[in-house]
Scaffold this active site. Sequence first.
Site: not given
Length: 275
Positions: A2-3, A59
């Site tokens: 994930p970003e 994040k």
Amino acid sequence: MPELPEVITVVDILKSEVIGKTLKTCHFFYPKLLKDNNTKEFVDNIKNQSIKNVTNRAKFILFELDDFIMISHLRMEGRWAIEEKAMYAYSIKNLEVEFALDDNLFLRYYDLRRFGTLELIHKSIDWKKYLDGKVGPEANNKKITAEWLSHQFQNVKKPIKVALLDQKIISGIGNIYANEILFAAKINPYIPANALNLEQLSLILKKSQDILNKAIEMKGTTIHSFEPKHGMQGGYQKYLRVHMKNHKPCINCQEKIIKVQLGGRGTYYCQNCQK
DNA sequence: CAGCGTGTTGAGGA
DNA sequence: TTCCTCAACACGCT
């Protein structure tokens, strides 16, 4: 995995599925998920805590409980799932922790590469400040000015591509979006961060907002393995211009996109458009 | 078999 | 002291 856009997408799904539920018990299959390995203390603390909200800071995924904040970082391959007892969205080999909820469902965390982290912070400590110490403002925050960024980059000689990945300066950008942002801004990834002028920094901020916000709208980018939830795809991969496009023609000039290694990460750019 | 990967951290060197 | 680079973490895929 994930970003920032992917994390926000996961958080939105978690919000719709777990707010108001109570964590009855939990069991660790991989104690190293916790920095201190102290699963006993964690399990005791979590018992009967209800989930008030799920949010994010950069994040980090934040489960806001009655007395604690549970902080999850997915790193490369972490995934949350809410499912029935006998239904496993992913391989049980990758299951690291499972929470039994008060409605007979289970909140489970899987992590193929085991890079993810989990941490429990008591609400009596200033957890917002704690997180501010770990990461800078999100890259799509409209309050960031080029002047401020210029000040942050004052002594930063490393390439702008690498600097954009430094979460302590600005947060939320990862490898995919760093490549896309610099292409959109027509800036060469090798330029030292402190060599950029205000106009260039301003353009980077504008493109960061545009690209991250568009990716959030599209529910993230599905390329290697990311899925917002089991069986669901992101949509931003259709908008990628350079990431994973080596040898493909640039959409502006037809020159071939090239791939190099920068700061140990695959970096894609157009040598003609990004001088 | 070797290299690569959506992320971060710590060690070692300049 | 500050900053930079790179290996390490762990595991599946090409």
